[in-house]
Design an enzyme around this catalytic site. Structure first.
Site, PDB file in Angstrom:
ATOM      1  N   ASP A   1       0.868  -1.174   0.000  1.00 27.43           N
ATOM      2  CA  ASP A   1       0.000   0.000   0.000  1.00 27.43           C
ATOM      3  C   ASP A   1       0.909   1.229   0.000  1.00 27.43           C
ATOM      4  O   ASP A   1       2.140   1.107  -0.150  1.00 27.43           O
ATOM      5  CB  ASP A   1      -0.998  -0.039   1.174  1.00 27.43           C
ATOM      6  CG  ASP A   1      -0.363   0.259   2.527  1.00 27.43           C
ATOM      7  OD1 ASP A   1       0.887   0.370   2.600  1.00 27.43           O
ATOM      8  OD2 ASP A   1      -1.099   0.388   3.518  1.00 27.43           O
TER       9      ASP A   1
ATOM     10  N   CYS B   1       3.077  -2.974   4.141  1.00 21.59           N
ATOM     11  CA  CYS B   1       2.260  -1.805   4.472  1.00 21.59           C
ATOM     12  C   CYS B   1       3.088  -0.999   5.477  1.00 21.59           C
ATOM     13  O   CYS B   1       4.284  -1.253   5.634  1.00 21.59           O
ATOM     14  CB  CYS B   1       0.875  -2.198   5.000  1.00 21.59           C
ATOM     15  SG  CYS B   1       0.862  -3.053   6.581  1.00 21.59           S
TER      16      CYS B   1
ATOM     17  N   THR C   1       3.084  -0.832   8.822  1.00 18.10           N
ATOM     18  CA  THR C   1       3.561  -1.631   9.961  1.00 18.10           C
ATOM     19  C   THR C   1       3.860  -3.083   9.590  1.00 18.10           C
ATOM     20  O   THR C   1       4.550  -3.772  10.344  1.00 18.10           O
ATOM     21  CB  THR C   1       2.474  -1.680  11.053  1.00 18.10           C
ATOM     22  OG1 THR C   1       1.285  -2.228  10.453  1.00 18.10           O
ATOM     23  CG2 THR C   1       2.190  -0.301  11.622  1.00 18.10           C
TER      24      THR C   1
ATOM     25  N   HIS D   1       9.257 -24.355   9.089  1.00 17.15           N
ATOM     26  CA  HIS D   1       8.162 -24.891   9.906  1.00 17.15           C
ATOM     27  C   HIS D   1       6.769 -24.564   9.364  1.00 17.15           C
ATOM     28  O   HIS D   1       5.872 -25.400   9.440  1.00 17.15           O
ATOM     29  CB  HIS D   1       8.240 -24.342  11.340  1.00 17.15           C
ATOM     30  CG  HIS D   1       9.422 -24.860  12.101  1.00 17.15           C
ATOM     31  ND1 HIS D   1       9.543 -24.720  13.463  1.00 17.15           N
ATOM     32  CD2 HIS D   1      10.544 -25.502  11.690  1.00 17.15           C
ATOM     33  CE1 HIS D   1      10.688 -25.260  13.862  1.00 17.15           C
ATOM     34  NE2 HIS D   1      11.317 -25.735  12.803  1.00 17.15           N
TER      35      HIS D   1
ATOM     36  N   HIS E   1       5.200 -30.779  10.934  1.00 17.83           N
ATOM     37  CA  HIS E   1       4.976 -29.453  10.344  1.00 17.83           C
ATOM     38  C   HIS E   1       3.899 -29.523   9.262  1.00 17.83           C
ATOM     39  O   HIS E   1       3.035 -28.655   9.188  1.00 17.83           O
ATOM     40  CB  HIS E   1       6.275 -28.887   9.776  1.00 17.83           C
ATOM     41  CG  HIS E   1       7.309 -28.647  10.826  1.00 17.83           C
ATOM     42  ND1 HIS E   1       7.035 -27.951  11.983  1.00 17.83           N
ATOM     43  CD2 HIS E   1       8.613 -29.030  10.916  1.00 17.83           C
ATOM     44  CE1 HIS E   1       8.117 -27.908  12.728  1.00 17.83           C
ATOM     45  NE2 HIS E   1       9.092 -28.565  12.114  1.00 17.83           N
TER      46      HIS E   1
HETATM   47  C1  RB5 Z   1      -1.578   3.298   6.290  1.00 19.57           C
HETATM   48  O1  RB5 Z   1      -1.474   4.571   6.827  1.00 19.57           O
HETATM   49  C2  RB5 Z   1      -1.324   2.230   7.338  1.00 19.57           C
HETATM   50  O2  RB5 Z   1      -2.417   2.167   8.203  1.00 19.57           O
HETATM   51  C3  RB5 Z   1      -1.098   0.912   6.681  1.00 19.57           C
HETATM   52  O3  RB5 Z   1      -0.005   1.018   5.816  1.00 19.57           O
HETATM   53  C4  RB5 Z   1      -0.759  -0.259   7.593  1.00 19.57           C
HETATM   54  O4  RB5 Z   1       0.302   0.065   8.438  1.00 19.57           O
HETATM   55  C5  RB5 Z   1      -1.874  -0.878   8.303  1.00 19.57           C
HETATM   56  O5  RB5 Z   1      -1.709  -1.841   9.060  1.00 19.57           O
END
Ligand code: RB5
Length: 143
Positions: A8, A65, A67, A98, A134
């Site tokens: 994203d 993304c 995080t 695993h 596994h």
């Molecule tokens: C986008 O701002 C952020 O929320 C997305 O990239 C992600 O980290 C969501 O988990």
């Protein structure tokens, strides 16, 4: 091996760096988007990747993304998808051995480029152990 990558907007910068890096390494890494830093929805990006992996268009994927969490939650809702956030070298190896993970996930706003390359190179070169216990646990995930 054929690899795909998608992110994203929160992972866009890291994705671009990885695409450029692996192109120079001669590693096939197909870019499924997004194509700019404009805000977009990570579940839709995750599903583009999971559809391609399930259709066996690629062997392994990378999702990013901000995080690494939202996009991994979205990917892991799909049967047959095992998406793992890679945060150290042991995890990168063990999740292949695993869990037979088929998607590596990173946090574009949380992780250093050098670490991400290190972890993905371990991930993509490690094979599933195929030990009975596994394999059984992976089957249980889909039952
Ligand atoms: C986008 O701002 C952020 O929320 C997305 O990239 C992600 O980290 C969501 O988990």
């Amino acid at each position: 091996m054929k690899y795909a990558i998608a992110s994203d907007h929160g992972g866009f910068e890291l994705k671009q760096k990885l695409v450029e890096y692996y192109k120079k390494q001669g590693v096939s890494l197909c870019d499924l988007g997004t194509d700019s830093e404009e805000s977009c929805d990570y579940p839709l990006i995750a599903h583009k990747m999971t559809n391609a992996i399930k259709a066996k268009e690629f062997d392994l994927g990378i999702l990013i993304c901000g995080t690494g969490i939202g996009i991994s939650i979205a990917a892991n809702r799909i049967k047959g998808i095992r998406a793992a956030v890679l945060y150290n070298e042991d995890v990168a190896r063990l999740t292949r051995e695993h869990n037979n993970a088929n998607i590596a996930v990173f946090g574009g706003r949380m992780q250093k480029f050098e670490d991400v390359i290190k972890y993905f190179d371990i991930f993509r070169t490690t094979k599933f152990s195929e030990e009975n216990r596994h394999q059984r646990r992976i089957c249980e995930l889909d039952e």
